[in-house]
Scaffold this motif. Structure first.
Motif, PDB file in Angstrom:
ATOM      1  N   GLY A 112       0.810  -1.210   0.000  1.00 18.12           N
ATOM      2  CA  GLY A 112       0.000   0.000   0.000  1.00 18.12           C
ATOM      3  C   GLY A 112       0.842   1.258   0.000  1.00 18.12           C
ATOM      4  O   GLY A 112       0.507   2.247  -0.659  1.00 18.12           O
ATOM      5  N   LEU A 113       1.948   1.243   0.717  1.00 16.83           N
ATOM      6  CA  LEU A 113       2.821   2.404   0.787  1.00 16.83           C
ATOM      7  C   LEU A 113       3.518   2.673  -0.536  1.00 16.83           C
ATOM      8  O   LEU A 113       3.852   3.807  -0.854  1.00 16.83           O
ATOM      9  CB  LEU A 113       3.880   2.189   1.872  1.00 16.83           C
ATOM     10  N   LEU A 114       3.745   1.630  -1.321  1.00 17.05           N
ATOM     11  CA  LEU A 114       4.498   1.768  -2.559  1.00 17.05           C
ATOM     12  C   LEU A 114       3.857   2.771  -3.512  1.00 17.05           C
ATOM     13  O   LEU A 114       4.541   3.492  -4.231  1.00 17.05           O
ATOM     14  CB  LEU A 114       4.609   0.399  -3.243  1.00 17.05           C
ATOM     15  N   GLY A 115       2.508   2.829  -3.496  1.00 22.28           N
ATOM     16  CA  GLY A 115       1.838   3.729  -4.422  1.00 22.28           C
ATOM     17  C   GLY A 115       1.746   5.163  -3.949  1.00 22.28           C
ATOM     18  O   GLY A 115       1.295   6.032  -4.689  1.00 22.28           O
ATOM     19  N   LEU A 116       2.177   5.439  -2.707  1.00 24.15           N
ATOM     20  CA  LEU A 116       1.973   6.759  -2.137  1.00 24.15           C
ATOM     21  C   LEU A 116       3.252   7.558  -1.939  1.00 24.15           C
ATOM     22  O   LEU A 116       3.208   8.769  -1.837  1.00 24.15           O
ATOM     23  CB  LEU A 116       1.267   6.635  -0.776  1.00 24.15           C
ATOM     24  N   ALA A 117       4.367   6.891  -1.833  1.00 22.11           N
ATOM     25  CA  ALA A 117       5.590   7.584  -1.477  1.00 22.11           C
ATOM     26  C   ALA A 117       6.557   7.655  -2.645  1.00 22.11           C
ATOM     27  O   ALA A 117       6.258   7.214  -3.755  1.00 22.11           O
ATOM     28  CB  ALA A 117       6.232   6.899  -0.279  1.00 22.11           C
ATOM     29  N   ASP A 118       7.748   8.215  -2.386  1.00 16.91           N
ATOM     30  CA  ASP A 118       8.741   8.369  -3.444  1.00 16.91           C
ATOM     31  C   ASP A 118       9.472   7.054  -3.698  1.00 16.91           C
ATOM     32  O   ASP A 118       9.223   6.060  -3.019  1.00 16.91           O
ATOM     33  CB  ASP A 118       9.703   9.508  -3.084  1.00 16.91           C
ATOM     34  N   PRO A 119      10.365   7.041  -4.685  1.00 15.58           N
ATOM     35  CA  PRO A 119      11.059   5.786  -5.021  1.00 15.58           C
ATOM     36  C   PRO A 119      11.860   5.184  -3.871  1.00 15.58           C
ATOM     37  O   PRO A 119      12.261   4.016  -3.950  1.00 15.58           O
ATOM     38  CB  PRO A 119      11.986   6.214  -6.164  1.00 15.58           C
ATOM     39  N   ALA A 120      12.097   5.948  -2.813  1.00 16.83           N
ATOM     40  CA  ALA A 120      12.829   5.402  -1.674  1.00 16.83           C
ATOM     41  C   ALA A 120      12.088   4.230  -1.049  1.00 16.83           C
ATOM     42  O   ALA A 120      12.710   3.306  -0.522  1.00 16.83           O
ATOM     43  CB  ALA A 120      13.069   6.486  -0.626  1.00 16.83           C
ATOM     44  N   VAL A 121      10.752   4.238  -1.108  1.00 14.84           N
ATOM     45  CA  VAL A 121       9.983   3.111  -0.577  1.00 14.84           C
ATOM     46  C   VAL A 121      10.261   1.862  -1.402  1.00 14.84           C
ATOM     47  O   VAL A 121      10.413   0.760  -0.866  1.00 14.84           O
ATOM     48  CB  VAL A 121       8.473   3.427  -0.549  1.00 14.84           C
ATOM     49  N   ARG A 122      10.339   2.026  -2.711  1.00 21.15           N
ATOM     50  CA  ARG A 122      10.661   0.881  -3.564  1.00 21.15           C
ATOM     51  C   ARG A 122      12.027   0.296  -3.205  1.00 21.15           C
ATOM     52  O   ARG A 122      12.203  -0.925  -3.179  1.00 21.15           O
ATOM     53  CB  ARG A 122      10.634   1.291  -5.043  1.00 21.15           C
ATOM     54  N   GLU A 123      12.985   1.159  -2.917  1.00 22.79           N
ATOM     55  CA  GLU A 123      14.312   0.690  -2.524  1.00 22.79           C
ATOM     56  C   GLU A 123      14.258  -0.073  -1.213  1.00 22.79           C
ATOM     57  O   GLU A 123      14.972  -1.065  -1.031  1.00 22.79           O
ATOM     58  CB  GLU A 123      15.276   1.877  -2.408  1.00 22.79           C
ATOM     59  N   ILE A 124      13.409   0.370  -0.295  1.00 26.94           N
ATOM     60  CA  ILE A 124      13.249  -0.338   0.981  1.00 26.94           C
ATOM     61  C   ILE A 124      12.690  -1.734   0.731  1.00 26.94           C
ATOM     62  O   ILE A 124      13.130  -2.716   1.341  1.00 26.94           O
ATOM     63  CB  ILE A 124      12.330   0.471   1.925  1.00 26.94           C
ATOM     64  N   ILE A 125      11.721  -1.838  -0.171  1.00 28.11           N
ATOM     65  CA  ILE A 125      11.116  -3.135  -0.474  1.00 28.11           C
ATOM     66  C   ILE A 125      12.122  -4.047  -1.189  1.00 28.11           C
ATOM     67  O   ILE A 125      12.206  -5.253  -0.890  1.00 28.11           O
ATOM     68  CB  ILE A 125       9.845  -2.949  -1.312  1.00 28.11           C
ATOM     69  N   ILE A 126      12.897  -3.490  -2.106  1.00 27.07           N
ATOM     70  CA  ILE A 126      13.930  -4.288  -2.778  1.00 27.07           C
ATOM     71  C   ILE A 126      14.937  -4.816  -1.758  1.00 27.07           C
ATOM     72  O   ILE A 126      15.336  -5.987  -1.795  1.00 27.07           O
ATOM     73  CB  ILE A 126      14.639  -3.445  -3.859  1.00 27.07           C
ATOM     74  N   ASP A 127      15.337  -3.955  -0.829  1.00 26.08           N
ATOM     75  CA  ASP A 127      16.274  -4.374   0.213  1.00 26.08           C
ATOM     76  C   ASP A 127      15.671  -5.480   1.069  1.00 26.08           C
ATOM     77  O   ASP A 127      16.366  -6.430   1.455  1.00 26.08           O
ATOM     78  CB  ASP A 127      16.645  -3.175   1.080  1.00 26.08           C
ATOM     79  N   LEU A 128      14.372  -5.367   1.380  1.00 28.73           N
ATOM     80  CA  LEU A 128      13.703  -6.419   2.150  1.00 28.73           C
ATOM     81  C   LEU A 128      13.806  -7.753   1.427  1.00 28.73           C
ATOM     82  O   LEU A 128      14.199  -8.771   2.022  1.00 28.73           O
ATOM     83  CB  LEU A 128      12.229  -6.068   2.363  1.00 28.73           C
ATOM     84  N   TYR A 129      13.446  -7.779   0.151  1.00 31.41           N
ATOM     85  CA  TYR A 129      13.483  -9.041  -0.592  1.00 31.41           C
ATOM     86  C   TYR A 129      14.903  -9.578  -0.715  1.00 31.41           C
ATOM     87  O   TYR A 129      15.122 -10.795  -0.671  1.00 31.41           O
ATOM     88  CB  TYR A 129      12.848  -8.860  -1.967  1.00 31.41           C
TER      89      TYR A 129
END
Length: 211
Positions: A112-129
């Motif tokens: 849900g957060l991925l669609g609302l924030a800047d690309p930094a959230v995507r980087e956090i998710i990539i790091d998680l995976y």
């Protein structure tokens, strides 16, 4: 990030946890700063002291918190996938956690957060995976090195397949509220690590989750 006193760090963490709870319950788009202030008993000045850019800063902090929570929910099993019984205990932990959390799991919140924030959230998710796969890969490697699975197994391929099974099963759970997708996909992916055994009675291969 500036260094905080222990009291300041605790206050900031309380705000992040309160925001994460609201966003899981209601969805990130419907949660405003006033809602977060109310649930965390935080003043406006406090909120902007810890998150100068307001909700944008807070969203990133929540994303980091939720990403860390995804992995924390699977410990200590995820960090010690060295035997088949430990793999089975981890698989059960994953199923139990998602069965309890359903649509309110940290992974759903991150989506849900991925669609609302800047690309930094995507980087956090990539790091998680990446971190998640590294734990699984270490487990696959441990089984290979101990001779429990084939010596020629591709560790990266196997760990990717298992992680994809979890992510896909969790996504379908979130969409349908049916845990069976995750149970089957993760079970098959883990079971696929085992060497096939031929049953002489029926002439077919068999793999079982139990050692």
């Amino acid at each position: 990030m500036r260094t905080l006193t222990p009291k300041g760090a605790a206050t900031r963490q309380r705000i992040v946890q309160g925001a994460a709870f609201l966003m899981r319950e209601r969805g990130p788009a419907t949660v405003g700063l006033d809602d977060i202030r109310a649930v965390t008993a935080t003043s406006k000045s406090q909120l902007f002291h810890y998150f100068p850019a307001g909700k944008a800063d807070l969203l990133l902090a929540v994303a980091r918190h939720e990403a860390d929570q995804v992995l924390a929910d699977q410990q200590p099993m995820l960090g010690d996938l060295t035997t088949w019984p430990k793999w089975e205990a981890w698989r059960e932990r994953v199923i139990d956690k998602y069965a309890t959390q359903r649509q309110k799991c940290p992974l759903s919140a991150l989506t849900g957060l991925l669609g609302l924030a800047d690309p930094a959230v995507r980087e956090i998710i990539i790091d998680l995976y990446d971190r998640w796969q590294a734990h699984i890969a270490a487990g696959v490697r441990a089984l290979r090195d101990s001779g429990e699975i084939a010596a020629g197994i591709d560790v990266d391929h196997a760990s990717t397949e298992i992680l994809t099974a979890i992510s896909g099963g969790a996504t379908m759970l979130i969409a349908t509220d049916r845990i069976s997708y995750l149970e089957i996909s993760l079970g098959e992916a883990v079971n696929g690590l085992r060497p096939a055994r031929v049953d002489p009675r029926v002439g077919r291969t068999d793999r079982g989750l139990t050692a």
